[in-house]
Design an enzyme around this catalytic site. Sequence first.
Site, mmCIF file in Angstrom:
data_model
loop_
_atom_site.group_PDB
_atom_site.id
_atom_site.type_symbol
_atom_site.label_atom_id
_atom_site.label_comp_id
_atom_site.label_asym_id
_atom_site.label_seq_id
_atom_site.Cartn_x
_atom_site.Cartn_y
_atom_site.Cartn_z
ATOM 1 N N ILE A 244 124.285 9.780 -45.440
ATOM 2 C CA ILE A 244 123.242 10.619 -45.213
ATOM 3 C C ILE A 244 122.270 9.616 -44.387
ATOM 4 O O ILE A 244 122.399 8.767 -44.292
ATOM 5 C CB ILE A 244 121.567 10.978 -46.294
ATOM 6 C CG1 ILE A 244 121.932 11.696 -46.582
ATOM 7 C CG2 ILE A 244 120.217 10.643 -45.495
ATOM 8 C CD1 ILE A 244 122.195 13.585 -46.718
ATOM 9 N N LYS A 245 122.158 9.612 -43.442
ATOM 10 C CA LYS A 245 121.108 8.788 -42.160
ATOM 11 C C LYS A 245 120.339 9.283 -42.098
ATOM 12 O O LYS A 245 119.619 10.408 -41.950
ATOM 13 C CB LYS A 245 122.252 8.717 -40.269
ATOM 14 C CG LYS A 245 121.431 8.416 -39.659
ATOM 15 C CD LYS A 245 120.949 8.823 -38.209
ATOM 16 C CE LYS A 245 120.735 7.198 -37.344
ATOM 17 N NZ LYS A 245 119.781 8.280 -36.230
#
Length: 365
Positions: A244-245
């Site tokens: 996840i960014k």
Amino acid sequence: MIVPGTPQRTLADITKDLEKDSSLLTHICEKIPKSHLHLPAPDWVDRIFAGSDRNPRVLANLHRLYSTGRLASTGYLSILPVDQGIEHSAGASFAKNPMYFDPENIVKLAIEGGCNAVASTFGVLGAVARKYAHKIPFIVKINHNELLTYPNQFDQVMFGTVEQAYDMGAAAVGATIYFGSAESTRQIVEVSEAFALAHELGMGTILWCYLRNPAFKKDKDYHNSADLTGQANHLGVTIQADIIKQKLPTNNGGYKAVITEGSSYGKTDPKMYTDLMSDNPIDLCRYQVANCYMGRMGLINSGGESTGDHKGNIRAAVKTAVINKRAGGMGLISGRKAFQCKVEEGVELLHAIQDVYLCPDVTVA
């Protein structure tokens, strides 16, 4: 066995970079203790993904991702993202250093900067795939928001296919969802289907979990609130993003701010704010990590926009890296600070970020 890089900066150097924020190095998270987390380590792929539904080809590409660059075999990631030519327009993005109009220079910066991977567009990576896809892992960004439509609109649309990314030898695909926007339902469906196909073909998946709605701007910008970004993360891992960014949280209470008299929005529990978070930046980031299945899916935070001051950019990037690492995160994905400057300055900045993760004295809080 691949040996990680040697840090160039000591704890004293990192402390100096933090200046008045040096207390971040001694903070202890008492809300969500680190014992509850799955923390990055050399055995990350075996420990986290070997028992999952990801097929062996996905495991091989994830292993390659975690085995490249100065952070190889640490469980941490340093990624150079350059999709700003679309997302922020090419002229505005590359005016400070026009050499990055050329895709090859983007890839060269990622390699010289010691990154685990380079993330960019179909056009950028496709232009140099035969020369570089075997030298550094490619992350192909499959959707974008462009700024040429008048008036400007904000909607992530597909710019190519997962099969194209596979054919150019990509290790992973990346996509953005604007959670909270009117278009988010369609984007969730599109990206979920794309990620399923990417996994089937053996590629990893990375989701840019962004919030987008004018209602999130009140007395402050709650697009960066811990409670709202945390829920975006939870939706992201639900559609099987491997990484996840997310933007680093700068405030909290987004749910409560959006609710007006006589209206309702989402679901909250008072314990979210009293038992799971404090106002400390590390605690706010840890809440983001917790929403990534207690760290089972790694959280990488963005490095933010460039200030134009090289030393200031390094200090800001080091601070973000310290918060992310001490919160239990997996690394940084930093673009504009690294390419909107001289090449040697970009390399220095990327190495400064990586040194935080290589420094054994910067521990998880």
